[in-house]
Write an enzyme that holds these catalytic residues in place. Structure first.
Site, short mmCIF file in Angstrom:
data_model
loop_
_atom_site.label_atom_id
_atom_site.label_comp_id
_atom_site.label_asym_id
_atom_site.label_seq_id
_atom_site.Cartn_x
_atom_site.Cartn_y
_atom_site.Cartn_z
N LYS A 286 0.83 -1.15 0.08
CA LYS A 286 -0.19 -0.04 0.18
C LYS A 286 0.80 1.30 0.18
CE LYS A 286 -4.09 1.85 2.41
NZ LYS A 286 -4.93 1.52 3.35
N GLU A 372 -18.85 -6.63 10.67
CA GLU A 372 -19.92 -5.66 11.66
C GLU A 372 -21.02 -6.48 12.12
OE1 GLU A 372 -18.47 -3.15 7.86
OE2 GLU A 372 -19.20 -5.25 8.53
N ARG A 400 -25.07 -2.92 8.32
CA ARG A 400 -24.76 -4.10 7.94
C ARG A 400 -24.99 -5.32 9.02
NH1 ARG A 400 -19.29 -5.16 4.47
NH2 ARG A 400 -20.58 -4.65 2.51
#
Length: 636
Positions: A286, A372, A400
């Site tokens: 990243k 979640e 969610r």
């Protein structure tokens, strides 16, 4: 406009059709130009940064080899899609990303035919791509379908539900899943899957053998080098979790260097010829190619405008605390006073303000990865055994876990506190990240206590109130800073269900919830109206509302939530149940998904800023407004 002298190849690429006109040998140079242009563009506009730098080579390889948009390319989450947008017709407008009427920060079907599926939440790509592959097969269409998903997004259950389905289908679907493994989501990845995927990349033995073999055998096209690669595939099976994906029905390839565009193209060429479910595992970094982003992958996930030569520089002067800061400080202070408190986050430590808590109370801090649903039921289980769990979660992500909130927490009336960040209008991230629905979907759940603070100190008081409350509770607060109220160090609570009369006027009463109180106060002062900080969405202050209904000609409810089923609807329901007939004007967010823009622009668009509230009241009650100077103010 792009500088042709600095980006001679990228200058010639408006769409992937142009990219495919280049010789394959030029792809590394194109990747480098794309990386430089991305750094320059995001430096100018701000936006998601590190994730895009990590997939430069992959983006080039995919658009070079696949006939996009006819072939379907599905990105997960979308943080990494700025390079994709640059190559697909949005090169010269990428600097408008996140701005009103500018390029969307995530893939958006209305924006481009190359954005095959709209995203913003993680872990949807495999399901969506599988659905596309199935529908195409039903029509006898053999075009290619590719899903790109990060290892962070792979931690969510939905990704494995899709893998499980695809791998067990008959006939087998033609689907390629590219697993972009960089050991990061927004922060560092956590959990067993992360450990498993990291075995190869952290193996010194295998890496040493691989690199030594490359030097010893030389030209990778010669027979000894080809033998070495086949031997490597056998050897890495001892280190790599390929068996997991193979057992789920996917043919596994990799891991390969995701920054080697030549290796990517070679692998993808082979995979294009194969039928059935395929998984390509690539290893990336990243922030690749920008040293500061590689060194601070969390800090450079998303940035404001900055000078690429200097990097992101912090603003000088005292920083006004955000609601997220208020929560983070409260959590640590309350943890010191309440040993049963436990903190939970679904992979949003930085965004939800849990960094300090994770360091000061590591044994009471639980990052469950992007899961979640699990976060909510984990909290329910903790509460069953006497703990006081606090679930720190964005409003949009709690959607969610809604079934778990209802089924596992509320039905059992368990002591779980939901600290809901990014409630209401969020702004530049667009509809996928807006918290416009939470008051509606929370208010209808039995046993729930629902609060919305008007300022920073009230947020702290409400968090304490929710933790001390017996049963499920939610404190819903907006993104960013509030009106600037001083935050007291105490852990005081508020009387449940009691509103605060901010201003006593006449004619019309403005009943404001949460972040809209400040604007309502301004209008109340200008027009001489009564202003109430409602504080509690559920339960409402019945006694105060009935008293005001007897002395006022109408109510105006104001909330940064959709009007449908929101806090204002609760007021109307209470009046109706009590047999009170009173005109009520409901102001809130529209029955539509607002596009990305600044928070201020979206509040004005919805007419719930001060100017909008005033105009709506004057339009509805032009004859009921008293002179502003005849009113008196109260607090309490």
């Amino acid at each position: 406009m792009i500088d042709s002298s600095r980006y001679p190849r990228l200058f010639r690429i408006q769409t992937p059709v142009d990219l495919r006109q280049f010789d394959e040998a030029e792809l590394p140079a194109i990747a480098e130009e794309l990386r430089g242009y991305l750094i320059e563009s995001v430096g100018r506009s701000g936006g998601h940064f590190g994730a895009g730098l990590g997939v430069i080579e992959l983006t080039v390889a995919l658009h070079y080899l696949y006939d996009t948009p006819r072939d379907r390319l599905v990105w997960d989450v979308g943080h990494q899609t700025y390079p994709h947008k640059i190559l697909t017709g949005r090169r010269d407008s990428i600097h408008t990303v996140k701005q009103k009427d500018g390029v969307a920060p995530f893939p958006k079907r209305e924006e481009s035919e190359y954005d095959t599926f709209g995203v913003g939440h993680s872990s949807t790509s495999i399901s969506a791509a599988l659905g596309m592959a199935v529908a195409l097969a039903q029509n006898g269409d053999e075009r290619n379908v590719v899903a790109v998903i990060g290892d962070g997004a792979m931690t969510a259950g939905m990704a494995f539900e899709a893998l499980n389905h695809a791998g067990g289908m008959e006939p087998e679907p033609n689907l390629l899943v590219v697993l972009n493994d960089n050991q990061m989501s927004i922060s560092e990845n956590v959990g067993g899957l992360t450990k498993m995927l990291g075995r190869l990349s952290s193996s010194r033995t295998l890496n040493a053998l691989r690199e030594g073999g490359k030097k010893l055998l030389g030209d990778k096209k010669k027979p000894p080098a080809r033998f070495m690669r086949r031997w490597e595939e056998h050897w890495k099976g001892m280190f790599v979790p390929s068996t997991l994906f193979e057992q789920m029905g996917f043919h596994y390839t990799g891991p390969i260097d995701g920054h080697d565009v030549e290796a990517l193209v070679a692998a993808l060429k082979t995979l294009k010829t194969l039928k059935g479910p395929q998984l390509l595992h690539i290893l990336t970094t990243k922030g690749k190619g920008y040293e500061l982003a590689e060194g601070d992958q969390i800090g450079y996930h998303a940035v404001g405008p900055f000078d690429p030569a200097k990097g992101v520089v912090g603003k000088a002067g005292a920083k006004k605390p955000t609601y997220t800061d208020v929560f983070g400080d409260w959590l640590c202070d309350m943890a010191a006073a309440e040993p049963k408190l436990l903190g939970i986050t679904p992979a949003m430590r930085e965004g939800s303000g849990l960094v300090r808590f994770s360091k000061e109370y590591p044994q009471r801090y639980y990052d469950v990865a992007i899961a979640e649903q699990h976060a909510v039921t984990l909290a329910a289980g903790m509460a069953c055994e006497g703990a006081k769990p606090v679930v720190a979660i964005y409003s949009t992500f709690l959607q969610r876990g809604y079934d778990q909130l209802v089924h596992d927490v509320a039905i059992q009336d368990l002591d779980v506190l939901f600290a809901i960040d990014r409630g209401g209008v969020v702004g530049p991230d667009g509809a996928t990240h807006a918290g416009n629905l939470d008051l509606s979907y929370l208010r209808c759940v039995p046993n729930m206590l629902v609060m919305a603070p008007a300022d920073e100190n009230e947020c702290r008081q409400m968090l304490s109130t929710g933790l001390r409350h017996i049963g499920p509770a939610a404190v819903r607060y907006p993104r960013g800073t509030g009106p600037g109220a001083a935050v007291e160090a105490t852990l005081d609570t508020l009387p449940v269900g009691k509103a605060q009369l901010r201003r006593h006027g006449s004619g019309v009463a403005l009943l404001a919830f949460g972040a809209t109180v400040a604007a309502a106060e301004q209008v109340g002062h200008e027009l001489g109206l009564t202003v109430v900080n409602m504080r509690f969405v559920k339960p409402l202050d019945r006694d105060l509302l009935l008293e005001l209904a007897r002395t006022h000609a109408g109510f105006v409810t104001v909330e940064d939530n959709v009007v449908a089923g929101g806090a204002g609807s609760g007021v109307a329901e209470l009046l109706n149940a009590e047999g009170v007939r009173l005109p009520v004007l409901h102001l809130g967010l529209p029955d539509a998904f607002q596009h990305h823009a600044s928070r201020e622009d979206l509040l004005a668009e919805a007419r719930i800023d001060a100017a909008g509230i005033r105009a709506s009241v004057v339009q509805r009650w032009p004859d009921l407004l008293p002179a502003a100077d005849g009113a008196r103010s109260v607090a309490g």
